[in-house]
Design a protein around this motif. Structure first.
Motif: not given
Length: 369
Positions: A188, A190, A211, A213-214, A216, A320
Motif C-alpha cells: 500500500q 500510505l 493514514y 491510501r493511494h 497498491t 503508487t
C-alpha cells in the motif's frame, strides 16, 4: 632446606570420579546455571588436573584464596560442598503448595473478564502482592501477556521438498544459478493525515495512526542465493500474466549456458498452463516448489522482511508511482553491495527441529484433553 620451603605447603591431591566429572562438565556447559556454580565447577575441574591453586586462580582471574576455599569444600563434602549454604533470614511466608496453586491457575484457567492473566489480576485473585506474583512467574518462565503464532505444513512431500531446497542452498549445482522467487503483493502507498514530526533530542519521531491510501502495487523479486543480487519489478496486479512477464525478465538477465533453478511457492499463478508451457520449452529451467505453509524456507522472504523494515514500514508515499520508485531505488542500493544469506542448518537439523516442535505440541494438546 631452601628448596623444600620454596615448594610451599603440600596440597592434598584432588581426585574426581567419572560421575562427578560428568556432573561438573555438564554444569559448565549449561547456559542457565548460576555463574557462581559454573565458576566453582571450573575450579574443581582445573584442580583435578593437578594444577596448583595459584595457577588455577591466574587462569580463571580469581583470588587464590577462593580456589583454596572450594578445593577444601569439595574434598570435605564432594558435589554438595559446591552448593550455597543456607543463610539466616526471615522464614518463607509462602509454601510450595501455594506457589504450585498459583502456577496451576496461571496455566489452566483464565480470568472472567480477559483472555489471559495479568500480574495484578492474578494478585487480586490470589491475595498475594503483585511483586510476589512477578517473582513466581519469573521463576517458572511464565509470560501470559505473550502469544506466538504457528502453522505446521501438511504437505505429504514435506520431507522430500525440504531436503531438495536445503540441498540447493548448501550445495548449489555446478554451472547453474539458484533463484529464490516470490511476490510481495498489495503493497500500500500510505500517506499520513498529518505531517510526520521529526525526531528531536529526547523525543522519537511521531506520526498519526490514521493514514490515507493511494493505491497498491505488487513486487515480483528473484534473489540469487549465491550472490544476494536481486531482480525486481513492480506490477499493478499479480496474475499469471505478470508472473510470466517477470520470468521473461529473469530469462533476459540470466547468463547464457547456465541452468536456472527456481525456488518458489505453490501459488496458483505459478502453475497455470501458460507458465508450465513456457517452462517446458526451456529444459534448462528447473522448478523446486516449497512445501505448503512453509514460506520460511524461501530465502527471498528474508529480503522482503528487510525491504519492509527499512523502506515500507515507516515510509510515506502519496502515489503508487512514488512507492514503486522508492522500491526500485532500494533494490538498486541493495545490489551495489549484495550479500547472500548463509544457510547454516542442514535438512536433517531442520527436520529434527520440526519434529521436536510437533512432539512438544502433541504433548501440550494431550495434557489439555
Amino acid at each position: 632446606m631452601a628448596n623444600a620451603f620454596a615448594k610451599g605447603r603440600p596440597i592434598e591431591p584432588l581426585v574426581v570420579t567419572a560421575e562427578e566429572r560428568a556432573y561438573l562438565e555438564r554444569q559448565v556447559r549449561r547456559h542457565r546455571v548460576s555463574r557462581s556454580l559454573s565458576e566453582r565447577c571450573r575450579i574443581i575441574l582445573r584442580c583435578a588436573g593437578g594444577l596448583q591453586n595459584k595457577v588455577v586462580a591466574t587462569e580463571l582471574g580469581i583470588h587464590e584464596h577462593t580456589v583454596g576455599k572450594w578445593r577444601r569444600r569439595f574434598l570435605a563434602d564432594r558435589i554438595d560442598g559446591l552448593l550455597d549454604e543456607a543463610r539466616p533470614g526471615r522464614p518463607r511466608s509462602i509454601d510450595d503448595d501455594q506457589v504450585a496453586a498459583v502456577i496451576e491457575r496461571t496455566l489452566r484457567t483464565t480470568p472472567a473478564d480477559a483472555t489471559h492473566w495479568s500480574i495484578r489480576s492474578m494478585a487480586a485473585e490470589t491475595g498475594f502482592s503483585h511483586t510476589t506474583i512477578r517473582r513466581m512467574w519469573n521463576a517458572f518462565g511464565l509470560q501470559p501477556h505473550r502469544s506466538q503464532t504457528f502453522k505446521l505444513s501438511s504437505d505429504p512431500l514435506f520431507v522430500d521438498k525440504v531436503r531438495d531446497i536445503v540441498g540447493l542452498y548448501l550445495s548449489p549445482p555446478t554451472r547453474a544459478i539458484v533463484l529464490s522467487v516470490d511476490e510481495k503483493s498489495q503493497i500500500q502507498a500510505l500517506d499520513r493525515e498529518q505531517p510526520v514530526l521529526p525526531m528531536m533530542p529526547g523525543i522519537p519521531e511521531r506520526r498519526t495512526h490514521s493514514y490515507v491510501r493511494h493505491g497498491t502495487t505488487s513486487l515480483f523479486a528473484a534473489l540469487d542465493i549465491a550472490s544476494g543480487f536481486v531482480i525486481g519489478k513492480c506490477y499493478k496486479r499479480h496474475r499469471a500474466t505478470e508472473f510470466l512477464d517477470f520470468l521473461k525478465q529473469i530469462d533476459r538477465a540470466a547468463p547464457d549456458g547456465l541452468d536456472v533453478h527456481i525456488v518458489m511457492d505453490n501459488y496458483a499463478t505459478h502453475k497455470t498452463a501458460k507458465v508450465r508451457a513456457w517452462l517446458a520449452r526451456r529444459p534448462h529451467y528447473h522448478v523446486h516448489f516449497t512445501p505448503t505453509s512453509a514460506s520460511w524456507i524461501n530465502q527471498v522472504e528474508r529480503w522482503f522482511a528487510e525491504l519492509t523494515r527499512k523502506q515500507l514500514q515507516r515510509g510515506v508515499h502519496r502515489s503508487t508511482g512514488q512507492l514503486e520508485a522508492d522500491i526500485l531505488t532500494f533494490i538498486d542500493r541493495h545490489n551495489e553491495s549484495p550479500k547472500p544469506y548463509r544457510s547454516t542448518k542442514s535438512a536433517d537439523e531442520i527436520l529434527a527441529s520440526v519434529k521436536r516442535f510437533c512432539q512438544k505440541t502433541e504433548q501440550t494438546l494431550c495434557g489439555e484433553l
